[in-house]
Write an enzyme that holds these catalytic residues in place. Structure first.
Site, short mmCIF file in Angstrom:
data_model
loop_
_atom_site.label_atom_id
_atom_site.label_comp_id
_atom_site.label_asym_id
_atom_site.label_seq_id
_atom_site.Cartn_x
_atom_site.Cartn_y
_atom_site.Cartn_z
N LYS A 274 -20.77 2.68 48.13
CA LYS A 274 -19.72 2.42 47.13
C LYS A 274 -19.63 3.60 46.16
CE LYS A 274 -20.13 -2.65 46.86
NZ LYS A 274 -18.75 -3.03 47.22
N ARG A 348 -21.01 -11.24 54.67
CA ARG A 348 -20.65 -12.16 55.74
C ARG A 348 -21.70 -12.19 56.85
NH1 ARG A 348 -15.08 -9.19 56.43
NH2 ARG A 348 -15.54 -8.91 54.22
N1 BES Z 1 -20.02 -7.44 47.20
C1 BES Z 1 -18.79 -6.94 47.66
C2 BES Z 1 -17.58 -7.71 47.11
C3 BES Z 1 -17.40 -7.66 45.62
C4 BES Z 1 -16.61 -6.66 45.05
C5 BES Z 1 -17.98 -8.61 44.80
C6 BES Z 1 -16.44 -6.63 43.68
C7 BES Z 1 -17.80 -8.58 43.44
C8 BES Z 1 -17.03 -7.59 42.88
C9 BES Z 1 -18.71 -7.01 49.19
O1 BES Z 1 -19.92 -6.91 49.86
C10 BES Z 1 -17.86 -5.89 49.66
O2 BES Z 1 -18.16 -4.78 49.38
N2 BES Z 1 -16.80 -6.22 50.39
C11 BES Z 1 -15.91 -5.25 50.93
C12 BES Z 1 -15.54 -5.69 52.31
C13 BES Z 1 -14.79 -4.66 53.12
C14 BES Z 1 -15.66 -3.47 53.40
C15 BES Z 1 -14.33 -5.29 54.41
C16 BES Z 1 -14.68 -5.18 50.03
O3 BES Z 1 -14.28 -6.22 49.49
O4 BES Z 1 -14.15 -4.10 49.84
ZN ZN Z 2 -20.57 -4.92 50.22
#
Ligand code: BES
Ligand code: ZN
Ligand code: ZN
Length: 496
Positions: A274, A348
């Site tokens: 990230k 997931r």
């Molecule tokens: N933990 C994050 C989602 C999240 C983002 C929670 C901001 C709280 C605040 C999750 O694991 C994630 O990074 N999801 C990705 C999925 C994508 C790569 C398919 C997302 O939402 O961008």
């Molecule tokens: Zn994530």
């Protein structure tokens, strides 16, 4: 992780001596601000002190009856007075919970002994007032070499009569608020202190206190039983993953509720790292696990007649030489294979393993809770969570419970074209599809790990689980404990 406990909550029929702060309400009726709560003796004393009626005094200080407007007045007979706006007309319980929370955030800075008089003995209203006061009193203590302040505060709700129903409302508010704040504490504890091993131990110890039986699968047991999703996600970290199982099984219960929570103690994104801005708050990524664990504890403390089995899937998502890669094919618990589309879609994967394991326990209803997608946050904002289910009846059950609890949830659809977007050339399923509709795609992925004949709903709390803006109502900065109240309300509706 020792934390100062919340104030105690009790009832009284008159203002206790040595009260530091008294909270009263101000409602707007037909264009006029009217005081809500406080007895005649208090009104006389206030008149004697101030020389004007309280609504006039509030107005002269620039305050008003808008919901959550807090006006701090000077003391009457040694007790400071806080008047909080309740908005127009008869306020709903959640409006009152928020308003009292806002007042309590101010009150705890003034003194330890707080009384709230809002002139209602209605149990639902008393529960909301009690929850608002306790939730608004919460602070996360600075992690410091200095000793924290020992004093535990007191909140007293003033009622006309301390009936059995009123006492039961106080008990509910106490159990619910304390467990919402347990979830907040876990979320607020940074990831160098709270990681799968310590989170699992802490969860086990507070659950056992509430007579819940606990099982912790460590890394070796996860390997032996083939939890390929949890292991893949956890493998990039020195802090090894855990799967915690809670079981609360009271005599006489006929309904079996199954819960699963996402417990990523820190989400760096893994190999799909990230950016700095998006990573900073990712200690909150175990908010789903915190919610299901805390809710199960509240349900047990309240002695609700419902069987609950809860799984918290805990791992840390780190980039390293042993981290799982985009395009890796994983064999999940139960044997399905998954093509990893993106190592930041880790939640997931740990959830899928836990859902399959929960399915073996044959619950009547399965609910998973996760800070799962940025997409849900984009869709619904920071104060509303998503509900997804293949059947509307199950989604409606959640929406009803959320409404009773005063939490905001909104249903998102699960259309077939989203399901189809997860097909993989190399495995049974791919972990994500397009960016658009990302919250629904995550739900469609999880659905593949739920037994076909079992009712199931997915709750995406990515937005409201963590408040990185300023405080409002009873919601502090940081972890919010979102979904605990909805899960407890649901258990109340399903219990015998
Ligand atoms: N933990 C994050 C989602 C999240 C983002 C929670 C901001 C709280 C605040 C999750 O694991 C994630 O990074 N999801 C990705 C999925 C994508 C790569 C398919 C997302 O939402 O961008
Ligand atoms: Zn994530
Ligand atoms: Zn995550």
């Amino acid at each position: 992780m020792p934390q100062p406990t919340l104030p105690s909550l009790s009832l009284a029929t008159s203002l206790p001596k040595n009260t530091d702060v008294l909270i009263l309400g101000l409602a707007e009726n037909a264009g006029r601000a009217e005081l809500v709560g406080g007895d005649a003796a208090f009104a006389r004393a206030a008149m004697k002190t101030f020389g004007v009626a309280l609504p006039e005094l509030v107005s002269s200080l620039g305050g008003d009856a808008h919901a959550e407007t807090v006006t701090v007045l000077p003391a009457v007979d040694g007790t400071r007075v806080i008047v909080v706006g309740l908005g127009e007309g008869a306020a709903a319980p959640e409006t009152v919970r928020m308003a009292v929370g806002a007042a309590a955030r101010k009150a705890v800075r003034i003194g330890d002994r707080i009384a709230v008089a809002l002139g209602s003995d209605d149990p639902e209203m008393l529960q909301a007032v009690g929850e608002g006061a306790l939730l608004g009193s919460y602070t996360f203590a600075k992690i410091s070499g200095k000793q924290p302040r020992e004093q535990r505060g007191e909140v007293t709700l003033l009622v006309a009569k301390a009936t059995r129903e009123a006492k039961a409302a106080v008990e509910r508010a106490t159990a619910i608020a304390n467990n919402v704040c347990l979830a907040r504490d876990w979320v607020n504890t940074p990831a160098n202190l709270l990681y799968p091993e310590t989170f699992a131990k802490d969860a086990a110890s507070v659950a056992r206190d509430a007579k819940i039986s606990v099982e912790i699968l460590d890394e070796r047991q996860l390997v032996a039983q083939g939890f390929g999703g949890i292991l893949a996600v956890g493998n990039g970290s020195e802090r090894k993953p855990r799967l915690v199982r809670l079981s609360y099984s009271p005599r006489g219960a006929t309904f079996h509720l199954g819960l699963v929570g996402k417990g990523i103690t820190f989400d760096t994104g893994g190999i799909n790292l990230k950016p700095a801005d998006g990573m900073y708050t990712m200690k909150c990524d175990m908010g789903g696990a915190a919610a299901i664990l805390a809710a199960t504890r509240a349900i047990a403390q309240l002695g609700l007649k419902i069987k609950v089995t809860a799984y918290a899937a805990m791992a840390e998502n780190m980039p390293s030489g042993s981290a799982y890669r985009p395009s890796d094919v994983l064999t999940m618990y139960g044997g399905k294979t998954v093509e990893n589309a993106n190592s930041d879609a880790e939640g997931r994967l740990v959830m899928a393993d836990a859902l399959v394991r929960l399915g073996e326990d044959k619950p009547d209803l399965m609910i998973d809770v996760a800070t799962l997608t940025g997409a849900c946050m984009v869709a619904l904002g920071m104060r509303c969570a998503g509900v997804m289910s293949p059947d509307d009846e199950t989604a409606d059950r959640i929406l009803d419970a959320a409404e009773a609890a005063g939490e905001e949830f909104w249903q998102l659809p699960m259309p077939d074209y989203i399901r189809e977007s997860l097909s993989s050339k190399v495995a049974d399923v791919k972990s994500s599809g397009k960016r658009q509709g990302g919250a629904m795609a995550a739900a469609a992925f999880l659905e593949k790990f739920v037994p076909a004949d079992t009712a199931w709903a997915h709750l995406d709390i990515a937005g409201p689980a963590f408040n990185d803006e300023s405080e409002f109502g009873y919601v502090p900065n940081g972890g919010t404990g979102y979904a605990v109240r909805t899960l407890v309300a649901l258990a109340q509706q399903l219990a015998d």
